[in-house]
Design an enzyme around this catalytic site. Structure first.
Site, PDB file in Angstrom:
ATOM      1  N   CYS A 106       0.859  -1.184   0.000  1.00 36.52           N
ATOM      2  CA  CYS A 106       0.000   0.000   0.000  1.00 36.52           C
ATOM      3  C   CYS A 106       0.895   1.233   0.000  1.00 36.52           C
ATOM      4  O   CYS A 106       1.465   1.589   1.036  1.00 36.52           O
ATOM      5  CB  CYS A 106      -0.926   0.021   1.207  1.00 36.52           C
ATOM      6  SG  CYS A 106      -1.934   1.507   1.294  1.00 36.52           S
ATOM      7  N   GLY A 107       1.021   1.874  -1.168  1.00 39.90           N
ATOM      8  CA  GLY A 107       1.866   3.051  -1.253  1.00 39.90           C
ATOM      9  C   GLY A 107       1.317   4.233  -0.495  1.00 39.90           C
ATOM     10  O   GLY A 107       2.060   4.924   0.219  1.00 39.90           O
ATOM     11  N   HIS A 108       0.009   4.480  -0.612  1.00 36.62           N
ATOM     12  CA  HIS A 108      -0.544   5.641   0.090  1.00 36.62           C
ATOM     13  C   HIS A 108      -0.458   5.437   1.592  1.00 36.62           C
ATOM     14  O   HIS A 108      -0.217   6.387   2.351  1.00 36.62           O
ATOM     15  CB  HIS A 108      -1.986   5.919  -0.372  1.00 36.62           C
ATOM     16  CG  HIS A 108      -3.045   5.281   0.478  1.00 36.62           C
ATOM     17  ND1 HIS A 108      -3.514   3.999   0.251  1.00 36.62           N
ATOM     18  CD2 HIS A 108      -3.730   5.743   1.559  1.00 36.62           C
ATOM     19  CE1 HIS A 108      -4.434   3.700   1.156  1.00 36.62           C
ATOM     20  NE2 HIS A 108      -4.590   4.744   1.963  1.00 36.62           N
ATOM     21  N   ASP A 269      -9.918   3.475  -5.073  1.00 36.71           N
ATOM     22  CA  ASP A 269      -8.859   4.280  -4.469  1.00 36.71           C
ATOM     23  C   ASP A 269      -9.114   5.747  -4.794  1.00 36.71           C
ATOM     24  O   ASP A 269      -9.210   6.129  -5.957  1.00 36.71           O
ATOM     25  CB  ASP A 269      -7.501   3.853  -5.015  1.00 36.71           C
ATOM     26  CG  ASP A 269      -6.350   4.296  -4.127  1.00 36.71           C
ATOM     27  OD1 ASP A 269      -6.438   5.413  -3.565  1.00 36.71           O
ATOM     28  OD2 ASP A 269      -5.367   3.548  -3.999  1.00 36.71           O
ATOM     29  N   GLY A 274      -0.696   4.467  -4.734  1.00 35.24           N
ATOM     30  CA  GLY A 274       0.757   4.510  -4.624  1.00 35.24           C
ATOM     31  C   GLY A 274       1.448   3.334  -5.281  1.00 35.24           C
ATOM     32  O   GLY A 274       2.290   3.503  -6.181  1.00 35.24           O
TER      33      GLY A 274
END
Length: 350
Positions: A106-108, A269, A274
């Site tokens: 999970c980038g965010h 999203d 991300g």
């Protein structure tokens, strides 16, 4: 723990948003999770044979349900359990969760965690230093959030992902809107990408129901496809998100796209995604559209923006190293309880 076991428990969270996508950080009240690594703890939460979007019912998963479901959460809620890192090389570990279960990347969320770690003093921001690195162990590996500072304040954050690689091109998929070709890339999770126009759609809010339906159909159609399998870990296999994108006029720095990422079982999203942006960078580089020094400007359906680039000097045999930059902001702090007389228990999902 059962709902009864949760009744005396107080759960405290600190909530952030990264480019509009929520991230709920559990700061107090998480019981010990069995496992020596982040990946092992995720496997514990999934239960024997449990897939990422359908964990086996269990005591520990009740906390996720409590925090993500209404009336305390909502269908678009996302968050993470902060756990110990795999070793002393990282500052913390995290288990990412959403309305359906647990993701591998999970980038965010990594960006929000980096800002939170510096905001709270978990990772010290030395005076006079503009950038502070926060190393985080996630189920897909070790990632870094570089928190950018100026005059004692956080101004942005850059997420460096695990290596991203293209696994297949032009895979035919049949949907209710016709047969399309999708590209597959692994970037901590597996993403399928295609132009929204191939389905006769545009990336805007009015089209969200159709985009969501298409994303779910594509994800289901690719279940078990060989290109979705991770070579080293079956728990990282399978399509996690479907990215439907459209071209915008290039900027002087490089490509410009808008996307909507449909992940898990139909969750949207709100950010440009991300780790999905990382997957897009790998695909664009493979197409020759993103060279050294070029920057992808990546918009979400909500109009928020990430920028992304490849890091050629850090490229490994496992794929391209990518960096995604955006902002994360605190939105609130919460103290959650479960009233023993509440007939809704840990909540509901619509």
């Amino acid at each position: 723990m059962s709902p009864t076991d949760l009744r005396p428990t107080e759960i405290r969270t600190i909530d952030y948003h990264t480019a509009g996508e929520p991230f709920r950080i559990v700061s107090e009240g998480l019981p010990p999770l069995p496992g020596d690594t982040v990946a092992e703890r995720r496997a514990t939460l999934l239960g024997p044979g449990g897939p990422g979007t359908a964990p086996r019912p269990g005591a520990l998963d009740e906390l996720r349900r409590l925090l993500v479901r209404e009336p305390r959460g909502h269908a678009g809620m996302y968050g993470g359990f902060v756990v110990p890192p795999d070793d002393d090389g990282a500052h913390l570990g995290v288990l990412f969760w959403h309305k359906d279960g647990y993701s591998t990347a999970c980038g965010h969320g990594t960006m929000a965690l980096g800002v939170w770690a510096v905001d709270t003093g978990l990772v010290t921001a030395p005076a006079g230093r503009d950038d502070v690195q926060v190393r985080i162990d996630v189920p897909s590996g070790r990632v870094t959030a570089t928190v950018h500072r100026a005059a004692g304040r956080t101004t942005g954050v850059t997420f460096r992902n695990v290596p991203a690689r293209v696994s297949a091109r032009k895979v035919p998929v049949t949907t209710s809107l016709g047969t399309v070709e999708v590209d597959l890339a692994h970037a901590g999770a597996c993403y399928a990408s295609l132009p929204a126009q191939a389905l006769g759609l545009t990336v805007d809010r009015a089209a969200l129901p159709a985009l969501t339906r298409a994303g779910r159909e594509i994800r289901d159609a690719l279940a078990g496809h060989p290109a979705t399998r991770h070579p080293g870990d079956p728990l990282l296999s399978g399509v996690y998100g479907v990215i439907l994108h459209e071209e915008l006029p290039d900027t002087p720095r490089g490509p410009h796209q808008r996307n909507v990422t449909v992940f898990a079982d139909g969750q949207i999203d709100r950010s440009p995604c991300g780790s999905g942006t990382s997957a897009r960078l790998a695909l664009l580089a493979d197409e020759g559209r993103l060279g050294a020094g070029d920057v992808l400007t990546h918009e979400s359906v909500a109009g928020t923006v990430f920028t992304g680039r490849t890091v050629p000097a850090a490229t490994t045999e496992g794929g391209l190293v990518t960096e995604v930059t955006g902002t994360a902001h605190r939105t609130g702090e919460h103290r959650f309880l479960l009233d023993p007389d509440d007939a809704l228990g840990t909540g509901f999902a619509l």
